[in-house]
Design a protein around this motif. Structure first.
Motif, PDB file in Angstrom:
ATOM      1  N   ASP A   1       0.721  -1.072   0.130  1.00 39.39           N
ATOM      2  CA  ASP A   1      -0.034   0.023  -0.080  1.00 39.39           C
ATOM      3  C   ASP A   1       0.977   1.208  -0.132  1.00 39.39           C
ATOM      4  O   ASP A   1       0.394   2.173  -0.045  1.00 39.39           O
TER       5      ASP A   1
ATOM      6  N   ASP B   1      -8.348  -1.511  -6.302  1.00 36.33           N
ATOM      7  CA  ASP B   1      -8.957  -0.865  -5.130  1.00 36.33           C
ATOM      8  C   ASP B   1      -8.380  -1.667  -3.813  1.00 36.33           C
ATOM      9  O   ASP B   1      -8.025  -1.045  -2.783  1.00 36.33           O
TER      10      ASP B   1
ATOM     11  N   SER C   1      -0.765   5.081   0.122  1.00 34.95           N
ATOM     12  CA  SER C   1      -0.642   5.712  -1.113  1.00 34.95           C
ATOM     13  C   SER C   1      -1.890   5.999  -1.899  1.00 34.95           C
ATOM     14  O   SER C   1      -2.781   5.157  -1.903  1.00 34.95           O
ATOM     15  N   LYS C   2      -2.119   7.021  -2.466  1.00 36.19           N
ATOM     16  CA  LYS C   2      -3.256   7.336  -3.323  1.00 36.19           C
ATOM     17  C   LYS C   2      -2.957   7.324  -4.748  1.00 36.19           C
ATOM     18  O   LYS C   2      -1.963   7.328  -5.250  1.00 36.19           O
TER      19      LYS C   2
ATOM     20  N   LEU D   1      -5.109   0.172  -2.918  1.00 35.10           N
ATOM     21  CA  LEU D   1      -5.456   1.627  -2.671  1.00 35.10           C
ATOM     22  C   LEU D   1      -6.230   1.845  -1.139  1.00 35.10           C
ATOM     23  O   LEU D   1      -6.909   2.790  -0.887  1.00 35.10           O
TER      24      LEU D   1
ATOM     25  N   GLU E   1      -3.536   9.445  -7.005  1.00 34.12           N
ATOM     26  CA  GLU E   1      -3.217  10.590  -7.517  1.00 34.12           C
ATOM     27  C   GLU E   1      -1.446  10.497  -7.589  1.00 34.12           C
ATOM     28  O   GLU E   1      -1.014  11.025  -8.516  1.00 34.12           O
ATOM     29  N   GLU E   2      -1.229   9.790  -6.640  1.00 35.70           N
ATOM     30  CA  GLU E   2       0.364   9.875  -6.806  1.00 35.70           C
ATOM     31  C   GLU E   2       0.829   9.158  -7.866  1.00 35.70           C
ATOM     32  O   GLU E   2       2.323   9.230  -8.301  1.00 35.70           O
TER      33      GLU E   2
END
Ligand code: PLP
Ligand code: CA
Length: 291
Positions: A238, A281, A262-263, A258, A265-266
């Motif tokens: 993650d 996900d 960490s997201k 997800l 967008e990164e």
């Protein structure tokens, strides 16, 4: 280029060994991720090889195994690789013997080193406040290494001992891991082992040998022991700067889930520095292999 894990069947069929990071992937704090247990059961039913890798130096492999089992997940000791165990193996590998290790760390680190016949010193005699007192701290002459990990009972006096051992005894400087902070409840965080390591590397102006993710020592141990094919091995994590970088550095496949730190967008920017092969996900998306 990363890709969303759309073809789960093809992906699962292409992997023999799944290496799991735990917190953020299988559980969040003390809450199990939905269907994570079923996912591991399913992978075992497919006869997949499973490993668990953790940077957490405060627990022994036995303790970590008990934690995994407490969620109802089948797990065996030889599937677990922790940064304290890795430190002990590393010290033996370089032929470190007849000397003691000073540890800034907790029970898990001490026990893993002692189990590999490495003697440790963990406590420093408590002194009253004042520079005049700490400057008299004497390092035992047979301290040959300093290992720094997470220590919730860190004191300045331990830092002085570690510093003196490295500077005056020329002791080896090893970090179990360098996680800067750890997530805690309600989206908050606390200083991680990396922040303690930084204190010692700042004062001594020396860089440590790092054992945990994203360094590849633990991965090399896993691959060597079971003669694994890197092409058919995948790290599931993650956190980009530890788990995914560990997989990239070790030349294996990487899957970012997800559910943790960490997201999306990164990794969706064109100039993102650390990119997994796949993202999804949640770990339980692997169950889509059944369909
Ligand atoms: N070390 C400690 C003390 C922790 O509490 C954690 C996570 O909560 C970690 C390390 C990170 O471990 P992992 O590699 O399993 O995510
Ligand atoms: Ca994690």
């Amino acid at each position: 280029m990363t890709q969303k894990l759309n073809n789960v069947k093809e992906f699962v069929n292409s992997i023999d060994t799944f290496i799991f990071d735990c917190d953020g992937v299988l559980w969040l704090g003390s809450t199990i991720v939905e269907k994570a247990v079923e996912t591991l059961q399913y992978l075992r039913a497919l006869k997949k090889d499973i490993k668990f890798v953790t940077n957490n130096s405060t627990k022994t492999r036995e303790q970590f195994m008990e934690k995994i089992k407490s969620y109802g997940i089948e797990c065996y000791l030889n599937e677990i690789y922790g940064s304290s165990f890795g430190t002990a193996i590393y010290l033996n590998k370089i032929g470190f013997n007849n000397k003691k290790v000073f540890i800034i760390g907790e029970y898990g680190l001490q026990k893993e080193l002692n189990d590999q016949n490495i003697q440790t010193v963990k406590e420093v005699t408590r002194l009253n406040d004042g520079i005049d007192n700490v400057q008299n701290i004497q390092v035992e002459s047979d301290i040959g290494a300093v290992v720094v990990g997470m220590d919730t009972c860190l004191t300045y006096q331990k830092a002085v001992y570690a510093h003196k051992a490295i500077v005056e005894n020329n002791a080896l400087f090893i970090a179990t891991n360098t996680d800067t902070s750890y997530p805690i409840k309600n989206g908050k965080s606390i200083p991680g082992a990396g922040s303690i390591v930084s204190m010692i590397s700042t004062s001594t102006a020396k860089q440590p040998i790092i054992i945990g993710k994203p360094e590849t020592l633990l991965l090399d141990l896993i691959i060597e022991k079971d003669k694994l094919n890197r092409e058919r091995t995948c790290m599931i994590g993650d956190r980009l700067d530890t788990d995914i970088l560990f997989g990239i550095n070790g030349n294996i496949k990487t899957l970012l889930v997800l559910t943790g730190i960490s997201k999306l967008e990164e990794i969706s920017q064109p100039n993102s520095p650390i990119i997994p092969n796949y993202y999804t996900d949640t770990v339980s998306d692997l169950l889509l292999h059944k369909e």
